[in-house]
Design a protein around this motif. Sequence first.
Motif: not given
Length: 382
Positions: A157-159, A176-180, A221-229
């Motif tokens: 839901v959050v993404p 913070v995007w990583l939390l869920p 999912a984290v592997g896709l988001t961490l590069p954004l951070v």
Amino acid sequence: MVTAVPVPASPAPASSPLLSGRTAPRRRAPAVRHLGPNWYAAVMGTAGLATAGAALPARVPGLRTVCAGVWALSLVLLVSLLVARALHWTHHRDRARAHLADPAVVPFYGCLSMALVAVGGGAAAVGRDWTGVRAAVALDAVLFTAGTLVGLVAAVVVPYLVGVRYRTDPAGVTPVWLLPLVAPMVSAAVGPSLVPHLPPGQARGTLLLGCLALFGLSLLAVGLTLPLVFGRLMTAGPLPLALTPTLFLVLGPLGQSVTAAGNFADAAPGALPAPYGGALRLLPVLYGVPVMGFALLWLALACVHVARARRRGMGFAMTWWAFTFPVGTCVTGAAALARHTGITAFTGLADILYAALVVAWATAATGTVRGLVRGELLPREH
């Protein structure tokens, strides 16, 4: 220093009881009007302190008893916050819905899942000393199931909300995007402790492989988001001062995945056929050691950013709880590596990180209590 943000008062409408001479109805539960899901981070950090202390390879006299007391505190905090958040939704539904519409707040709903699972895992790890094994396992099973379901919902839901309802430029990306997305990894790390308490065969294998699926879900999912951070840090500059401690959140999926790898190796022999169980026993070394290396790199980077922010006047905020649970996952990860490799360097690493965790927890807890006493963290309605 705690910085309080004043809440502007809305003018009374023409039909207001204040203008008609009637007494205005008193708001119920005004103290929880501003209580957001980010407060579950305090539960996570407290439970993480207890679990990490119990996982240390070196046995310190009296430490386990202290950890049991800290776990009991985390349980009390969890129950108190669940009640307070229920009051928040009951009496301040408008504010609760506003939280769901706020891209800066909605990722913290992942903290609810992690708080439930962390307290449940703490019951099995150290709370059993006070409650007994049967009660501890039952509590762990209930909280693990509830927390995992909440975490799976939040991971979807959050993404979805961030991608569909909100519009954020690259400079608005935060850890913070990583939390869920980390929440399923916490379930993956805690679930294997329940495997030995299930009947042999299908039940054990299903739970262990389910935890392995949660591991993959969160990891990718984290592997896709961490590069954004990381890209945001490289292209848009440092985070705002108050958000700088959230850089430590990146340690959460790293340390927790190493912990999960170690727990998979522990549970596999009694749950899976020999070839698969043997393969999982290689996971702590082949996966855990490289990832722990990256975690230490990120820890150093986050510390430098925090030191810079502190020099520029960063005061206390609830984001300081980011110093606790993520570091606790690195403690349990290092302890798992020490257990599976026999290398004393990992034992020393776990001890050093735990000492830092104790200081971080004491600092965050002191700042929170001081802010509550002064009324700076939860403004009251006037």
